[in-house]
Design a protein around this motif. Structure first.
Motif, PDB file in Angstrom:
ATOM      1  N   ALA A 111     -29.311 109.535 -20.068  1.00 51.63           N
ATOM      2  CA  ALA A 111     -29.927 110.732 -20.658  1.00 51.63           C
ATOM      3  C   ALA A 111     -29.427 110.951 -22.090  1.00 51.63           C
ATOM      4  N   VAL A 112     -28.126 110.787 -22.296  1.00 48.48           N
ATOM      5  CA  VAL A 112     -27.586 110.922 -23.658  1.00 48.48           C
ATOM      6  C   VAL A 112     -28.281 109.914 -24.576  1.00 48.48           C
ATOM      7  N   LEU A 113     -28.368 108.662 -24.105  1.00 53.28           N
ATOM      8  CA  LEU A 113     -28.937 107.597 -24.932  1.00 53.28           C
ATOM      9  C   LEU A 113     -30.451 107.755 -25.130  1.00 53.28           C
ATOM     10  N   ALA A 114     -31.160 108.242 -24.115  1.00 54.02           N
ATOM     11  CA  ALA A 114     -32.604 108.474 -24.273  1.00 54.02           C
ATOM     12  C   ALA A 114     -32.828 109.549 -25.336  1.00 54.02           C
ATOM     13  N   GLY A 115     -31.989 110.574 -25.333  1.00 55.45           N
ATOM     14  CA  GLY A 115     -32.078 111.605 -26.365  1.00 55.45           C
ATOM     15  C   GLY A 115     -31.806 111.015 -27.744  1.00 55.45           C
ATOM     16  N   ASP A 116     -30.749 110.228 -27.841  1.00 53.98           N
ATOM     17  CA  ASP A 116     -30.413 109.587 -29.123  1.00 53.98           C
ATOM     18  C   ASP A 116     -31.574 108.726 -29.619  1.00 53.98           C
ATOM     19  N   ALA A 117     -32.186 107.992 -28.700  1.00 55.11           N
ATOM     20  CA  ALA A 117     -33.274 107.085 -29.094  1.00 55.11           C
ATOM     21  C   ALA A 117     -34.514 107.877 -29.517  1.00 55.11           C
ATOM     22  N   LEU A 118     -34.843 108.946 -28.790  1.00 53.57           N
ATOM     23  CA  LEU A 118     -36.006 109.763 -29.174  1.00 53.57           C
ATOM     24  C   LEU A 118     -35.801 110.354 -30.566  1.00 53.57           C
ATOM     25  N   LEU A 119     -34.593 110.835 -30.816  1.00 55.33           N
ATOM     26  CA  LEU A 119     -34.281 111.397 -32.133  1.00 55.33           C
ATOM     27  C   LEU A 119     -34.444 110.325 -33.220  1.00 55.33           C
ATOM     28  N   THR A 120     -33.843 109.166 -33.003  1.00 55.32           N
ATOM     29  CA  THR A 120     -33.902 108.102 -34.013  1.00 55.32           C
ATOM     30  C   THR A 120     -35.337 107.638 -34.260  1.00 55.32           C
ATOM     31  N   GLU A 121     -36.059 107.358 -33.175  1.00 59.17           N
ATOM     32  CA  GLU A 121     -37.406 106.794 -33.312  1.00 59.17           C
ATOM     33  C   GLU A 121     -38.413 107.802 -33.870  1.00 59.17           C
ATOM     34  N   ALA A 150     -34.210 119.985 -37.947  1.00 64.02           N
ATOM     35  CA  ALA A 150     -33.649 119.504 -36.684  1.00 64.02           C
ATOM     36  C   ALA A 150     -32.133 119.314 -36.714  1.00 64.02           C
ATOM     37  N   GLY A 151     -31.554 119.146 -37.900  1.00 64.85           N
ATOM     38  CA  GLY A 151     -30.157 118.752 -37.989  1.00 64.85           C
ATOM     39  C   GLY A 151     -29.157 119.891 -38.040  1.00 64.85           C
ATOM     40  N   ALA A 152     -28.060 119.637 -38.744  1.00 64.18           N
ATOM     41  CA  ALA A 152     -26.947 120.593 -38.801  1.00 64.18           C
ATOM     42  C   ALA A 152     -27.379 121.935 -39.392  1.00 64.18           C
ATOM     43  N   GLU A 153     -28.351 121.902 -40.298  1.00 71.90           N
ATOM     44  CA  GLU A 153     -28.806 123.142 -40.944  1.00 71.90           C
ATOM     45  C   GLU A 153     -29.936 123.809 -40.165  1.00 71.90           C
ATOM     46  N   GLY A 154     -30.360 123.188 -39.073  1.00 71.95           N
ATOM     47  CA  GLY A 154     -31.463 123.723 -38.295  1.00 71.95           C
ATOM     48  C   GLY A 154     -31.108 123.831 -36.821  1.00 71.95           C
ATOM     49  N   MET A 155     -31.831 123.061 -36.013  1.00 74.81           N
ATOM     50  CA  MET A 155     -31.727 123.179 -34.562  1.00 74.81           C
ATOM     51  C   MET A 155     -30.319 122.933 -34.020  1.00 74.81           C
ATOM     52  N   VAL A 156     -29.665 121.862 -34.467  1.00 71.86           N
ATOM     53  CA  VAL A 156     -28.328 121.573 -33.936  1.00 71.86           C
ATOM     54  C   VAL A 156     -27.352 122.687 -34.337  1.00 71.86           C
ATOM     55  N   GLY A 157     -27.463 123.158 -35.578  1.00 70.92           N
ATOM     56  CA  GLY A 157     -26.615 124.271 -36.016  1.00 70.92           C
ATOM     57  C   GLY A 157     -26.846 125.511 -35.170  1.00 70.92           C
TER      58      GLY A 157
ATOM     59  N   ASP B 116     -25.296 114.181 -32.557  1.00 73.21           N
ATOM     60  CA  ASP B 116     -26.718 114.400 -32.878  1.00 73.21           C
ATOM     61  C   ASP B 116     -26.892 114.747 -34.360  1.00 73.21           C
ATOM     62  N   ALA B 117     -25.996 115.599 -34.868  1.00 76.97           N
ATOM     63  CA  ALA B 117     -26.111 116.039 -36.267  1.00 76.97           C
ATOM     64  C   ALA B 117     -25.800 114.882 -37.227  1.00 76.97           C
ATOM     65  N   LEU B 118     -24.783 114.075 -36.917  1.00 75.11           N
ATOM     66  CA  LEU B 118     -24.467 112.931 -37.787  1.00 75.11           C
ATOM     67  C   LEU B 118     -25.648 111.964 -37.839  1.00 75.11           C
ATOM     68  N   LEU B 119     -26.242 111.720 -36.685  1.00 74.54           N
ATOM     69  CA  LEU B 119     -27.403 110.825 -36.627  1.00 74.54           C
ATOM     70  C   LEU B 119     -28.546 111.388 -37.477  1.00 74.54           C
ATOM     71  N   THR B 120     -28.864 112.660 -37.276  1.00 68.48           N
ATOM     72  CA  THR B 120     -29.986 113.268 -38.006  1.00 68.48           C
ATOM     73  C   THR B 120     -29.735 113.275 -39.513  1.00 68.48           C
ATOM     74  N   GLU B 121     -28.554 113.730 -39.901  1.00 64.57           N
ATOM     75  CA  GLU B 121     -28.260 113.882 -41.333  1.00 64.57           C
ATOM     76  C   GLU B 121     -28.124 112.544 -42.050  1.00 64.57           C
ATOM     77  N   SER B 122     -27.789 111.496 -41.311  1.00 67.27           N
ATOM     78  CA  SER B 122     -27.590 110.195 -41.964  1.00 67.27           C
ATOM     79  C   SER B 122     -28.847 109.780 -42.746  1.00 67.27           C
ATOM     80  N   PHE B 123     -30.012 110.053 -42.179  1.00 64.18           N
ATOM     81  CA  PHE B 123     -31.250 109.627 -42.851  1.00 64.18           C
ATOM     82  C   PHE B 123     -31.472 110.351 -44.179  1.00 64.18           C
ATOM     83  N   LYS B 124     -30.949 111.568 -44.240  1.00 65.07           N
ATOM     84  CA  LYS B 124     -31.127 112.355 -45.460  1.00 65.07           C
ATOM     85  C   LYS B 124     -30.428 111.704 -46.657  1.00 65.07           C
ATOM     86  N   LEU B 125     -29.323 110.999 -46.380  1.00 69.46           N
ATOM     87  CA  LEU B 125     -28.624 110.330 -47.478  1.00 69.46           C
ATOM     88  C   LEU B 125     -29.544 109.311 -48.144  1.00 69.46           C
ATOM     89  N   ILE B 126     -30.394 108.691 -47.328  1.00 69.56           N
ATOM     90  CA  ILE B 126     -31.318 107.693 -47.887  1.00 69.56           C
ATOM     91  C   ILE B 126     -32.541 108.362 -48.515  1.00 69.56           C
TER      92      ILE B 126
END
Lengths: 296, 296
Positions: A111-121, A150-157, B116-126
């Protein structure tokens, strides 16, 4: 009254649900991972976020097709966040929309990895699955908007603020910040993405950002109200769980009557902003009413 | 012999470690979240992935500065993967590089979200922290390469294969697929990103993809060997844990001598590919030797 919107919601939901699995099926990835990603993506839901992208394109009279990849991207982000939220170390939920949560079906690690993959893809849908006519600069802008939402400044934050607010009473201001991050920013992304793809004027995009703040907060207020007075069958989860978990909610801070009034104010402001724009307004007005009155 | 590389590794590690925290400090995000992200980012490590980006730019005689954001992006992805890997539902590790793991310091929920936040924010650097001279098309290409390396078709997919291979004996072929995903693809991204930023000819980029496959697998073979014969002080984790955990490793399948021979073959092939390229070769040859002989 909601004749037009009802038809729109139904047809566009079907369209999104037809396209969403294709992006996952195409991946050269282990089948367990794809199954786990698809399980949560196909678990249903209103598909409100992708539909908002299409609604904006529709209201500006532009091709909705161009909004499908970005709509699916935001739905993938929403889905990843639900999978991670349901984990035992987070909300520890066994059911989501009446079905076992992802980690109950596939185990926590998957589940952790499926979430990571959905986020990345999800980002790939914007960078490389958009129609060729969408220029690189615009794709980059959409990726940036999605990261902010979605990130630190949004949803995760917002999620972190929500955890820190547990079991203590918070101010209306703090509650607003939590939901701004947790809910409103991703809804806002959908609206902005549709407007950017529709080549809306920049000053209208800024008004739409304000509009989506109001519908985002309105959406959350209605969510809190439904937890108190909704129907378990329609919502698909236990009623009153916010009270049991001592969660701060709009009705808890403002009373149910006060929350309802606040909701009406946000919806009025949202409609006012729409009235100032150069787009077909009816569908978006109906959208506002739907958010204020939905029963699930 | 490694005079040049030693200096390069040291100065570029310092450069990356100086820049990495700035991207996090700038975020408008809850301070607990930023602390948790920074804790793992600043926990040390060789910074091999960002240094590889700079090494390629250096070898092609181009400005290394242009590679710093993308180097920091790949380090953020690497760091998020370590945080999630260490979780109780994954490898359940209490220590990483001799320090408490992220969830031991901040709790599991925050660790999941920091990842999750590190993954999301990483793309912003690019997408938005690159020097203005890097055109939008090239940024999109780099984001796409990073998604392929880190997502379902890369690192996350490899992680799933690794979990599925636990406690059963697997073939050399299967072991190779696991490490291709888990380790080689992200190292490969670094090499490709440096070459793309250096405007290397496309046929050289394809050779470099092959090169990085060999150093990626070589890196992993050396990792497995160090688990058997390394020094706990230098590696910062327990020795022999692979054997205890019944993990399939190169030495377990090929014997220690066979693994060493395989490592030498990969390093030879990597050097052969470098010899065919139009770049300054010395630094990359030394890189190959370092990977084959490193003691931590």
């Amino acid at each position: 009254m909601r004749v037009k919107l009802d038809g729109f919601l139904k047809t566009r939901k079907a369209l999104i649900e037809e396209r969403l699995p294709l992006y996952i099926q195409d991946l050269q990835a282990p089948s367990t991972l794809k199954q786990s990603m698809l399980y949560s993506l196909e678990a249903g839901g209103k598909r409100l976020r992708p539909i908002l992208v299409l609604a904006l394109l529709h209201a500006y009279g532009k091709k909705e097709e161009n909004g499908i990849p970005v709509g699916c991207a935001v739905e993938m982000i929403h889905t990843y966040s639900l999978i991670h939220d349901d984990l035992p170390c987070m909300d520890d939920d066994d059911l989501r929309r009446g079905k076992p949560t992802n980690h109950k079906m596939f185990g926590e690690a998957t589940a952790v990895l499926a979430g990571d993959a959905l986020l990345t893809e999800s980002f790939k849908l914007i960078t490389s699955h958009m129609p060729a006519e969408v220029p690189a600069e615009k794709r980059l802008r959409l990726v940036n908007e999605l990261i902010s939402a979605a990130g630190a400044e949004g949803m995760v934050g917002g999620q972190i603020l929500d955890m820190e607010a547990e079991s203590r009473s918070i101010s209306l201001q703090e509650l607003q910040s939590i939901h701004e991050g947790k809910t409103a920013k991703l809804l806002s992304f959908s609206v902005i993405a549709g407007a950017v793809l529709a080549d809306a004027p920049e000053e209208e995009i800024e008004k739409l950002r304000e509009f989506s703040h109001h519908i985002g907060i309105g959406f959350q207020i209605r969510d809190d109200m439904l937890d108190l007075e909704g129907s378990e069958d329609k919502i698909g989860k236990r009623i009153g769980s916010d009270t049991t978990n001592e969660k701060s909610t709009y009705p808890a801070i403002l009373s149910l009557e006060g929350a309802k009034q606040k909701l009406d104010e946000h919806i009025e402001q949202a409609k006012q902003l729409i009235s100032e724009l150069s787009l077909e307004k009816e569908l978006l007005y109906e959208f506002c009413d739907m958010i204020a009155r939905r029963d699930h």
